[in-house]
Write a protein that holds these residues in place. Structure first.
Motif: not given
Length: 308
Positions: A138, A141-142, A168, A211, A222-223, A290-291
């Motif tokens: 996570v 991902d950010v 995220t 979110i 989720r983002g 996702t983010g």
């Protein structure tokens, strides 16, 4: 990125500092350098160096209140004969373990290995369990989302005055602390997108609230990333056939209100926006799985809007 074990931080930064502090404290209590050396398991020459104040000590260890308490306790016990080496070692180990659990050892470890930032040094405390791997994914991902925003043409002009953020959430997120974002927000400076820090969990309440509201209806969303509301941007979303939804700008019960709107339409929009209110700047949220997905879509919408 250099590979450093937590134990190296302890050996190279923590132990020398604690030995020096203990040597000085014991010397102040009237022990000879030979006696101090015997207690600490070092040479008399080393004690002389410690007492002289020559070695450079790690300030985060020196200045921590637990350090002062432990050093005083151990020095008092050793000097008065109420404590032997075993007892002293037990107190020092307790201090080190406390410092490894989101303490100064964690900070030093993150400096040595920036890839650990945002994890709260949970590697030392929890080990390489699946939950930690998910948290790392996570945070990564950010980081990717922030990179996309920082390198995509035109995004700087779309950042609102209050700054932007991208988040995220963990797959099983239930609160703001389960959503990773950029501390201090992402902002525009001189026509560039500036990312001030590495992502952390619990760093953005507003993005997290959006979110979490989306996840309450669609667990795959989720983002999210927020931009300034702009008619050209909204038009670009419409041209792409994206689902858009306008909502009221107020912060009171925003999460609940959003969830109710999503539930009423049985779907989470791709683009969520408001036109602002007194003291509240107009903001648009772009949502994704996702983010990073949200950031990519946001960058594409910014580019479409610029092309007209």
């Amino acid at each position: 990125m250099s590979l450093r074990l937590p134990s190296e931080i302890v050996v190279e930064d923590v132990v020398p500092t604690l030995r020096a502090l203990l040597a000085r404290e014991l010397a102040d209590r009237g022990l000879t350098q030979e006696e101090v050396a015997g207690h600490l398991g070092v040479t008399q020459a080393a004690v002389s160096t410690y007492v002289s104040g020559e070695p450079e000590l790690e300030p985060r260890i020196v200045d921590h209140p637990r350090t002062a308490a432990t050093v005083e306790s151990v020095a008092t016990g050793l000097a008065g004969g109420e404590m032997d080496g075993y007892d002293a070692l037990a107190e020092i180990l307790e201090l080190v373990r406390a410092f490894e659990d989101r303490g100064p050892i964690c900070e030093l470890h993150e400096e040595a290995m920036p890839g650990l930032e945002g994890l709260g040094c949970d590697l030392c405390v929890r080990g390489t369990n699946p939950e930690l791997r998910t948290e790392r994914a996570v945070l990564d991902d950010v980081r990717e989302a922030a990179r996309i925003l920082a390198t995509s043409h035109g995004v700087a002009a779309a950042i609102p005055n209050v700054g932007t953020n991208v988040g995220t959430a963990l797959p099983d997120a239930t609160g703001v602390a389960d959503v990773a974002a950029v501390p201090g927000r992402i902002y525009e400076m001189g026509g560039r997108v500036e990312v001030p820090a590495n992502p952390e969990f619990g760093a953005s309440e507003h993005v997290a609230t959006t979110i979490l509201s989306a996840m309450a209806v669609d667990g795959e969303r989720r983002g999210a990333v927020n931009l300034a509301t702009d008619d050209a941007l909204l038009g670009a979303a419409e041209s792409r056939g994206l689902d858009r939804l306008e909502f009221e700008a107020g912060y009171e019960n925003r999460g609940q209100r959003l969830t109710e709107q999503f539930e009423a339409r049985a779907a989470v929009p791709d683009v969520l926006y408001h036109r602002g209110a007194f003291g509240i700047e107009p903001i648009t949220y772009v949502l994704g799985e996702t983010g990073a997905d949200a950031a990519r879509l946001a960058a594409e919408l910014v580019a479409d809007a610029a092309e007209g």
